[in-house]
Design an enzyme around this catalytic site. Structure first.
Site, PDB file in Angstrom:
ATOM      1  N   GLY A  90      39.585  53.191  37.796  1.00 32.85           N
ATOM      2  CA  GLY A  90      40.784  52.262  37.324  1.00 32.85           C
ATOM      3  C   GLY A  90      40.055  50.928  37.572  1.00 32.85           C
ATOM      4  O   GLY A  90      40.638  50.160  36.690  1.00 32.85           O
ATOM      5  N   THR A  91      39.168  50.632  38.500  1.00 34.23           N
ATOM      6  CA  THR A  91      38.723  49.395  38.627  1.00 34.23           C
ATOM      7  C   THR A  91      37.986  49.050  37.709  1.00 34.23           C
ATOM      8  O   THR A  91      38.022  47.821  37.184  1.00 34.23           O
ATOM      9  CB  THR A  91      37.864  49.464  39.848  1.00 34.23           C
ATOM     10  OG1 THR A  91      38.331  49.953  41.124  1.00 34.23           O
ATOM     11  CG2 THR A  91      37.067  48.291  40.238  1.00 34.23           C
TER      12      THR A  91
ATOM     13  N   ASN B 205      50.512  49.591  45.420  1.00 30.87           N
ATOM     14  CA  ASN B 205      50.116  50.464  46.163  1.00 30.87           C
ATOM     15  C   ASN B 205      50.309  50.317  47.565  1.00 30.87           C
ATOM     16  O   ASN B 205      50.335  51.386  48.370  1.00 30.87           O
ATOM     17  CB  ASN B 205      48.367  50.563  45.804  1.00 30.87           C
ATOM     18  CG  ASN B 205      47.882  49.011  45.937  1.00 30.87           C
ATOM     19  OD1 ASN B 205      48.213  48.378  44.999  1.00 30.87           O
ATOM     20  ND2 ASN B 205      46.759  49.063  46.848  1.00 30.87           N
TER      21      ASN B 205
ATOM     22  N   GLN C 209      48.555  53.234  40.080  1.00 26.00           N
ATOM     23  CA  GLN C 209      49.745  53.631  41.211  1.00 26.00           C
ATOM     24  C   GLN C 209      50.996  54.272  40.283  1.00 26.00           C
ATOM     25  O   GLN C 209      51.806  55.255  41.073  1.00 26.00           O
ATOM     26  CB  GLN C 209      49.936  52.644  42.053  1.00 26.00           C
ATOM     27  CG  GLN C 209      50.340  53.252  43.535  1.00 26.00           C
ATOM     28  CD  GLN C 209      49.339  53.823  44.081  1.00 26.00           C
ATOM     29  OE1 GLN C 209      49.519  54.885  44.392  1.00 26.00           O
ATOM     30  NE2 GLN C 209      47.975  53.347  44.662  1.00 26.00           N
TER      31      GLN C 209
ATOM     32  N   SER D 238      43.679  55.697  36.400  1.00 30.46           N
ATOM     33  CA  SER D 238      42.662  56.389  37.261  1.00 30.46           C
ATOM     34  C   SER D 238      43.064  57.982  37.230  1.00 30.46           C
ATOM     35  O   SER D 238      44.394  58.190  37.866  1.00 30.46           O
ATOM     36  CB  SER D 238      42.607  55.718  38.551  1.00 30.46           C
ATOM     37  OG  SER D 238      41.427  56.325  39.277  1.00 30.46           O
ATOM     38  N   ALA D 239      42.081  58.939  37.355  1.00 31.47           N
ATOM     39  CA  ALA D 239      42.484  60.238  37.429  1.00 31.47           C
ATOM     40  C   ALA D 239      42.682  60.852  38.834  1.00 31.47           C
ATOM     41  O   ALA D 239      43.718  61.370  39.148  1.00 31.47           O
ATOM     42  CB  ALA D 239      41.191  61.126  36.912  1.00 31.47           C
ATOM     43  N   HIS D 240      42.097  60.184  39.857  1.00 30.02           N
ATOM     44  CA  HIS D 240      42.166  60.680  41.316  1.00 30.02           C
ATOM     45  C   HIS D 240      43.560  60.379  41.794  1.00 30.02           C
ATOM     46  O   HIS D 240      43.935  60.881  43.191  1.00 30.02           O
ATOM     47  CB  HIS D 240      40.878  60.143  41.950  1.00 30.02           C
ATOM     48  CG  HIS D 240      40.948  58.751  42.538  1.00 30.02           C
ATOM     49  ND1 HIS D 240      41.412  58.499  43.951  1.00 30.02           N
ATOM     50  CD2 HIS D 240      40.623  57.515  41.841  1.00 30.02           C
ATOM     51  CE1 HIS D 240      41.269  57.075  44.134  1.00 30.02           C
ATOM     52  NE2 HIS D 240      40.705  56.490  42.916  1.00 30.02           N
TER      53      HIS D 240
ATOM     54  N   THR E  20      26.991  57.827  28.140  1.00 28.72           N
ATOM     55  CA  THR E  20      27.502  59.178  27.956  1.00 28.72           C
ATOM     56  C   THR E  20      28.419  59.567  28.952  1.00 28.72           C
ATOM     57  O   THR E  20      28.458  59.189  30.199  1.00 28.72           O
ATOM     58  CB  THR E  20      26.295  60.128  28.457  1.00 28.72           C
ATOM     59  OG1 THR E  20      25.071  59.622  27.383  1.00 28.72           O
ATOM     60  CG2 THR E  20      26.484  61.522  28.236  1.00 28.72           C
TER      61      THR E  20
ATOM     62  N   CYS F 197      41.675  50.177  50.460  1.00 29.86           N
ATOM     63  CA  CYS F 197      40.450  49.328  50.300  1.00 29.86           C
ATOM     64  C   CYS F 197      40.319  48.036  51.213  1.00 29.86           C
ATOM     65  O   CYS F 197      39.229  47.623  51.064  1.00 29.86           O
ATOM     66  CB  CYS F 197      40.676  48.888  48.522  1.00 29.86           C
ATOM     67  SG  CYS F 197      41.227  50.051  47.727  1.00 29.86           S
TER      68      CYS F 197
END
Ligand SMILES: *Cc1c(COP(=O)(O)O)cnc(C)c1O
Length: 391
Positions: free
Chosen positions: A71-72, A151, A179, A199-201, A237, A327
């Protein structure tokens, strides 16, 4: 000891179906999706299927999704890529005071390179006003970036209204939806945004993979230069296992969205009710529990004690929570978000963020409330300032 994870806004556990979707890309499906022989084409199929799944979750066309490393990176890309593309048009960017550091620190970087940034204030619930945005737009404004869900305190911003203000003045609009994804229904066409970060996580997918929605035709330069991957927009890649996992997580999130929101909201509301019944001197930060709040977020200030002390004592009882945002939790600086909401410094120090999710149960909450009640009592006994003026 019972283990209870209440930090879903920091990251989420990876769902079993997601792990299963990823494994083949480490074993038999290891081809490079840019290769022209069949092993490459098989990987390419997986890549495009993931793109379709992520696109569907936000109502985009698959060709408008570009995968990133997190995401960053999506946030960095949009701020730096639009600044690059529109440098001749202007050098002014508008954001808010409560953004994630991926946005704020990139804005600070751009300020060092000749850009001007306006940081919009928020109200006491953490909401950005469309009227204030309208007042801040100048002739040289090239981009507005406002997050969809915060967040730390869970405020959900009026993105549709904010994007309409930007559009009416011919200014591009980005939203950091990391978020919000999977916690708020998202339709990019209906919202009218030009860019959206994911973001996936944070949606039960793997760490180290994200995506940027780029509306077809929106002006943006490349961030990573190199090969022709991602329609020549983002070289490197592809993280195939990560992307396939992200696709699966997006598919599951779309299917479970209503149930997920209801489950989270119910447990979060129950949690807050039980805290108020058992512990005095508590204050909720962010929007009052309603449609304007992230369904899993509970941000609470406990009078007279330190949030860090609560965190460590909860951890000793198998419970994971956060103070402020993950963070910034290593620095002792007060939260820039709570500061923007006008939370006094004394309350800020005693703040804990609890975030619930799909694997949280009512029994978890009951256990946490029991432990938390004892911890708060104990810490207040030890506190030299309990009951003193100034707190
Ligand atoms: C987690 C988060 C990010 C960063 O995403 P990463 O994939 O961890 O880099 C950005 N913005 C918000 C609002 C977040 O919650």
């Amino acid at each position: 000891m019972r283990q209870v994870y209440l930090d879903y806004s920091a990251t989420t556990p990876v769902k079993e179906e997601v792990v299963q979707e990823m494994i083949p890309y480490y074993t038999e499906r290891y081809g490079n999706p840019s290769s022209l022989y069949s092993a490459g084409l098989a990987a390419k199929d997986g890549l495009e299927q993931a793109r379709e799944r992520v696109a569907e979750l936000i109502g985009a066309d698959p060709g408008e999704i570009r995968f990133t490393s997190c995401g960053t990176e999506a946030d960095n890309w949009v701020l730096q890529g639009v600044s690059d593309a529109l440098r001749n048009k202007g050098n002014h960017i508008i954001t808010s005071r409560i953004e994630h550091h991926a946005i704020l620190h990139t804005c600070e970087y751009l300020q060092k390179h000749g850009f001007e940034v306006t940081y919009l204030d928020v109200d006491s619930e953490g909401v950005v006003s469309p009227e204030k945005l309208a007042e801040a737009i100048q002739d040289n404004t090239i981009l507005v970036s406002i997050m969809m869900a915060n967040n730390e305190v869970g405020s959900i911003e009026p993105i549709k209204e904010l994007a309409a203000v930007a559009k009416s003045r011919g200014v591009l609009f980005h939203t950091d939806a990391v978020q919000a994804l999977g916690n708020v229904p998202i339709d990019v066409k209906e919202l009218g945004v030009d860019f959206l970060s994911m973001s996936a996580h944070k949606i039960y997918g793997p760490k180290g993979v994200g995506a940027l929605y780029i509306r077809k035709g929106a002006a943006i330069h490349n961030f990573l230069h190199g090969g022709a991957q991602e329609a020549k927009k983002r070289a490197g890649t592809e993280n195939m296992a990560g992307i396939a996992g992200f696709g699966k997580a997006a598919e599951l999130s779309g299917k479970n969205l209503d149930a997920h929101i209801e489950h989270s909201r119910k447990l979060r509301d129950y949690f807050w009710q039980r805290i108020r019944e058992n512990i005095t001197g508590v204050q909720l930060n962010g929007p009052v529990l309603a449609a304007r709040r992230h369904p899993g977020n509970l941000n609470v200030s406990f009078d007279y004690i330190e949030g860090e002390a609560i965190l460590l004592m909860l951890d000793a009882n198998g419970i994971s929570v956060s103070t402020g945002s993950a963070c910034s939790s290593k620095s002792l600086a007060p939260s820039h978000v709570l500061d923007a909401l006008g939370v006094p410094i004394t309350k800020m120090n005693g703040t804990v963020r609890f975030t619930v999710g799909d694997f949280t149960t009512k029994e978890d909450i009951d256990y946490v409330v029991d432990v938390l009640t004892k911890i708060v009592e104990r810490l207040r006994e030890l506190s030299p300032v309990t009951g003193q003026e100034g707190w």
